[in-house]
Design an enzyme around this catalytic site. Structure first.
Site, PDB file in Angstrom:
ATOM      1  N   HIS A   1       0.832  -1.210   0.000  1.00 55.25           N
ATOM      2  CA  HIS A   1       0.000   0.000   0.000  1.00 55.25           C
ATOM      3  C   HIS A   1       0.864   1.257   0.000  1.00 55.25           C
ATOM      4  O   HIS A   1       2.011   1.259   0.448  1.00 55.25           O
ATOM      5  CB  HIS A   1      -0.936   0.012   1.214  1.00 55.25           C
ATOM      6  CG  HIS A   1      -0.281   0.475   2.496  1.00 55.25           C
ATOM      7  ND1 HIS A   1      -0.225   1.803   2.871  1.00 55.25           N
ATOM      8  CD2 HIS A   1       0.345  -0.225   3.485  1.00 55.25           C
ATOM      9  CE1 HIS A   1       0.398   1.908   4.033  1.00 55.25           C
ATOM     10  NE2 HIS A   1       0.761   0.693   4.425  1.00 55.25           N
ATOM     11  N   CYS A   2       0.281   2.328  -0.523  1.00 57.13           N
ATOM     12  CA  CYS A   2       0.862   3.667  -0.391  1.00 57.13           C
ATOM     13  C   CYS A   2      -0.216   4.505   0.288  1.00 57.13           C
ATOM     14  O   CYS A   2      -0.875   4.030   1.206  1.00 57.13           O
ATOM     15  CB  CYS A   2       1.301   4.230  -1.748  1.00 57.13           C
ATOM     16  SG  CYS A   2       0.070   4.140  -3.056  1.00 57.13           S
ATOM     17  N   ASN A   3      -0.420   5.733  -0.130  1.00 51.49           N
ATOM     18  CA  ASN A   3      -1.486   6.522   0.466  1.00 51.49           C
ATOM     19  C   ASN A   3      -2.851   6.193  -0.150  1.00 51.49           C
ATOM     20  O   ASN A   3      -3.790   5.836   0.534  1.00 51.49           O
ATOM     21  CB  ASN A   3      -1.183   8.023   0.326  1.00 51.49           C
ATOM     22  CG  ASN A   3       0.019   8.438   1.144  1.00 51.49           C
ATOM     23  OD1 ASN A   3       1.147   8.212   0.734  1.00 51.49           O
ATOM     24  ND2 ASN A   3      -0.192   9.041   2.313  1.00 51.49           N
TER      25      ASN A   3
END
Length: 216
Positions: free
Chosen positions: A147-149
């Site tokens: 995941h990232c943002n």
């Protein structure tokens, strides 16, 4: 009952309601546009603290894309939702967001890389480290959530790079597979170009050469 002719005679422009439009610019400046006497009048409104030039979406994004049985792709919302993580049997979490803390450090194995979502960020330079973490999870029969943002650019690029590196997929095939798993996927233009030019074998060869030079 008044006839149409009588209504037309008594019609007055003054009886019309003014048409106003609130506009927020990209810098957060708020403007009020008002039409009066066929002319547009623009006034600057008092700025709100923390205003931004887009509609802020505070709804949770818990949609998780399964790229492979051991590779999942999502936003930070899913990574911070314990029910979602347990439901998907996640064991490892690869956090490539910037400034997002790991919510459950005692429950999952984490790897964190603070990567900026900027076109000039050398995203391919992170692929080797990310792929090794995914490989380690796979070897333990684990499931990795990447995941990232927003789960749109950085994490998607990392997963695409993983498929190109470990499975030998072309960029087009890897991108299509990841896009099918999570429709929101859209690496920024810089990442897109880097992925298209990415040659895993060449990068591994260059890395091995650099290691040999350091050892000698």
């Amino acid at each position: 009952m008044h006839s149409l002719a009588e209504e037309i005679k008594t019609f007055s422009k003054a009886s019309l309601r003014k048409q106003c439009t609130h506009v927020t610019t990209l810098t957060g400046k708020r403007l009020l546009e008002t039409w009066k006497d066929s002319a547009l009048r623009v006034e600057e409104e008092e700025e709100e603290e923390g205003a931004c030039g887009y509609v802020q979406d505070f709804s949770l994004d818990l949609q998780v894309g399964q790229v492979r049985p051991h590779v999942l792709l999502a936003s930070q919302d899913a990574a911070q939702d314990l029910d979602t993580l347990r439901k998907l049997k996640v064991s490892h979490i690869l956090n490539v967001a910037y400034g997002v803390e790991n919510s459950f450090p005692h429950l999952f194995e984490y790897k964190t890389l603070n990567i900026l979502d900027l076109p000039e960020t050398p995203i391919t330079s992170y692929f080797r480290e990310c792929s090794q973490f995914i490989d380690e999870a796979k070897a333990k029969d684990g499931v990795v959530l990447v995941h990232c943002n927003a789960g749109v650019s950085r994490s998607a690029a990392v997963v695409i790079g993983y498929l190109m590196s470990r499975e030998g997929l072309t960029f087009d095939d890897a991108f299509a597979l990841v896009k099918a798993a999570r429709l929101a996927v859209r690496p920024n233009p810089g990442f897109y170009q880097q992925l298209k030019a990415y040659r895993p074998q060449e990068m591994e060869r260059d890395h091995a050469r650099d290691v040999n030079l350091e050892e000698h």
